[in-house]
Motif scaffolding. Structure first.
Motif, mmCIF file in Angstrom:
data_model
loop_
_atom_site.group_PDB
_atom_site.id
_atom_site.type_symbol
_atom_site.label_atom_id
_atom_site.label_comp_id
_atom_site.label_asym_id
_atom_site.label_seq_id
_atom_site.Cartn_x
_atom_site.Cartn_y
_atom_site.Cartn_z
ATOM 1 N N THR A 153 0.682 14.647 -4.271
ATOM 2 C CA THR A 153 0.625 13.994 -2.966
ATOM 3 C C THR A 153 1.130 14.947 -1.902
ATOM 4 N N LEU A 154 0.388 15.035 -0.794
ATOM 5 C CA LEU A 154 0.816 15.792 0.376
ATOM 6 C C LEU A 154 1.161 14.772 1.445
ATOM 7 N N SER A 155 2.432 14.676 1.805
ATOM 8 C CA SER A 155 2.883 13.664 2.764
ATOM 9 C C SER A 155 2.593 14.096 4.194
ATOM 10 N N ASN A 156 2.780 13.172 5.128
ATOM 11 C CA ASN A 156 2.559 13.470 6.548
ATOM 12 C C ASN A 156 3.497 14.547 7.063
ATOM 13 N N ASP A 157 4.688 14.676 6.456
ATOM 14 C CA ASP A 157 5.611 15.733 6.887
ATOM 15 C C ASP A 157 5.405 17.005 6.066
ATOM 16 N N GLU A 158 4.233 17.113 5.432
ATOM 17 C CA GLU A 158 3.764 18.304 4.728
ATOM 18 C C GLU A 158 4.652 18.701 3.560
ATOM 19 N N ALA A 159 5.105 17.719 2.802
ATOM 20 C CA ALA A 159 5.852 17.973 1.570
ATOM 21 C C ALA A 159 4.966 17.584 0.394
ATOM 22 N N VAL A 160 4.910 18.451 -0.606
ATOM 23 C CA VAL A 160 4.116 18.183 -1.799
ATOM 24 C C VAL A 160 5.026 17.596 -2.866
ATOM 25 N N SER A 161 4.553 16.536 -3.522
ATOM 26 C CA SER A 161 5.304 15.958 -4.625
ATOM 27 C C SER A 161 4.341 15.626 -5.747
ATOM 28 N N THR A 162 4.877 15.486 -6.947
ATOM 29 C CA THR A 162 4.083 15.082 -8.097
ATOM 30 C C THR A 162 4.702 13.837 -8.707
ATOM 31 N N ALA A 163 3.866 12.985 -9.263
ATOM 32 C CA ALA A 163 4.312 11.744 -9.889
ATOM 33 C C ALA A 163 3.232 11.307 -10.878
ATOM 34 N N PRO A 164 3.557 10.352 -11.734
ATOM 35 C CA PRO A 164 2.513 9.836 -12.630
ATOM 36 C C PRO A 164 1.411 9.155 -11.829
ATOM 37 N N TYR A 165 0.175 9.323 -12.276
ATOM 38 C CA TYR A 165 -0.944 8.674 -11.602
ATOM 39 C C TYR A 165 -0.872 7.165 -11.856
ATOM 40 N N ALA A 166 -1.014 6.389 -10.814
ATOM 41 C CA ALA A 166 -1.067 4.932 -10.929
ATOM 42 C C ALA A 166 -2.212 4.448 -10.050
ATOM 43 N N PRO A 167 -3.165 3.730 -10.620
ATOM 44 C CA PRO A 167 -4.270 3.224 -9.809
ATOM 45 C C PRO A 167 -3.737 2.344 -8.676
ATOM 46 N N GLU A 168 -4.374 2.436 -7.516
ATOM 47 C CA GLU A 168 -3.954 1.638 -6.370
ATOM 48 C C GLU A 168 -4.179 0.168 -6.674
ATOM 49 N N GLN A 169 -3.149 -0.632 -6.451
ATOM 50 C CA GLN A 169 -3.243 -2.066 -6.689
ATOM 51 C C GLN A 169 -3.751 -2.754 -5.424
ATOM 52 N N LYS A 170 -4.816 -3.517 -5.570
ATOM 53 C CA LYS A 170 -5.330 -4.254 -4.425
ATOM 54 C C LYS A 170 -4.524 -5.544 -4.285
ATOM 55 N N PRO A 171 -4.180 -5.903 -3.051
ATOM 56 C CA PRO A 171 -3.407 -7.136 -2.868
ATOM 57 C C PRO A 171 -4.228 -8.361 -3.256
ATOM 58 N N ALA A 172 -3.545 -9.404 -3.702
ATOM 59 C CA ALA A 172 -4.227 -10.643 -4.073
ATOM 60 C C ALA A 172 -4.810 -11.320 -2.830
ATOM 61 N N PHE A 173 -4.174 -11.117 -1.670
ATOM 62 C CA PHE A 173 -4.620 -11.734 -0.415
ATOM 63 C C PHE A 173 -5.086 -10.658 0.545
ATOM 64 N N THR A 174 -6.221 -10.869 1.176
ATOM 65 C CA THR A 174 -6.657 -10.028 2.287
ATOM 66 C C THR A 174 -7.128 -10.950 3.406
ATOM 67 N N LEU A 175 -7.014 -10.468 4.618
ATOM 68 C CA LEU A 175 -7.358 -11.255 5.799
ATOM 69 C C LEU A 175 -8.718 -10.810 6.311
ATOM 70 N N SER A 176 -9.745 -11.635 6.099
ATOM 71 C CA SER A 176 -11.076 -11.301 6.603
ATOM 72 C C SER A 176 -11.417 -12.106 7.867
ATOM 73 N N ARG A 177 -10.903 -13.315 7.962
ATOM 74 C CA ARG A 177 -11.053 -14.121 9.180
ATOM 75 C C ARG A 177 -9.653 -14.477 9.661
ATOM 76 N N VAL A 178 -9.360 -14.107 10.910
ATOM 77 C CA VAL A 178 -8.052 -14.431 11.490
ATOM 78 C C VAL A 178 -8.254 -15.537 12.521
ATOM 79 N N TYR A 179 -7.302 -16.463 12.537
ATOM 80 C CA TYR A 179 -7.339 -17.567 13.483
ATOM 81 C C TYR A 179 -6.187 -17.427 14.478
ATOM 82 N N PHE A 180 -6.414 -17.943 15.683
ATOM 83 C CA PHE A 180 -5.378 -18.008 16.711
ATOM 84 C C PHE A 180 -5.254 -19.457 17.139
ATOM 85 N N ASP A 181 -4.073 -20.047 16.949
ATOM 86 C CA ASP A 181 -3.808 -21.419 17.365
ATOM 87 C C ASP A 181 -3.314 -21.377 18.810
ATOM 88 N N ASN A 182 -4.142 -21.845 19.718
ATOM 89 C CA ASN A 182 -3.888 -21.772 21.154
ATOM 90 C C ASN A 182 -3.206 -23.041 21.695
#
Length: 161
Positions: A41-70
């Protein structure tokens, strides 16, 4: 493979080459990897690190339609203004009102994950007098109920049509 070099072409970032070299100028970082630490991984502050590979976990909830209560804010019209991952490109878009309610909605092109902070609600397309604070998507909640007033707070709630 145990030793790896990570290169970045400077034409990919907003930096100018040093010393007048307008050719292929690169930044380089070295990393040591192993069977267990095989993700670099190359971070935003330009530091390289190594770690075990872990697949990205998708969240159980995603927001596709947002409502505004007026119901408390009492905007004459409701717009959503977004940046970054919202897909709104620093623009305000008029929301759709659900007939017979004080609820307005907008459908994102790409669903947002909890923790995303990339939009707000306001009462006009072009002015900044009455608006909410920048909002962060809350896990499991899809409707923001704004308090009365300019740049007011509010609460995330769940809403279904």
């Amino acid at each position: 493979v145990t030793n790896v070099s990570v290169y970045r072409n400077l034409s990919e970032v907003d930096e100018k080459p040093v010393g007048g070299d307008d050719g292929n100028v690169y930044n380089c970082w070295d990393a040591t990897v192993s069977k267990t630490n095989n993700c670099i991984t190359l971070s935003n502050d330009e530091a390289v690190s190594t770690a075990p590979y872990a697949p990205e976990q998708k969240p159980a909830f995603t927001l596709s339609r947002v409502y505004f209560d007026n119901s408390k804010a009492h905007y004459n019209d409701v717009y959503i203004y977004g940046w970054a991952e919202s897909g709104l490109g620093n623009a305000a878009v008029h929301m759709n009102k659900i007939a017979g309610t004080d609820i307005w909605y907008y459908d994102f092109d790409t669903p947002l994950s909890p923790g995303a902070n990339c939009f707000l609600f306001k009462d006009t397309e072009s002015t900044w007098v009455t608006q909410t604070n920048d909002l962060t998507v809350a896990d499991g909640k899809n409707c923001f109920r704004a308090n009365p007033g300019s740049k007011s707070g509010g609460v995330w709630v769940s809403y279904s049509e």
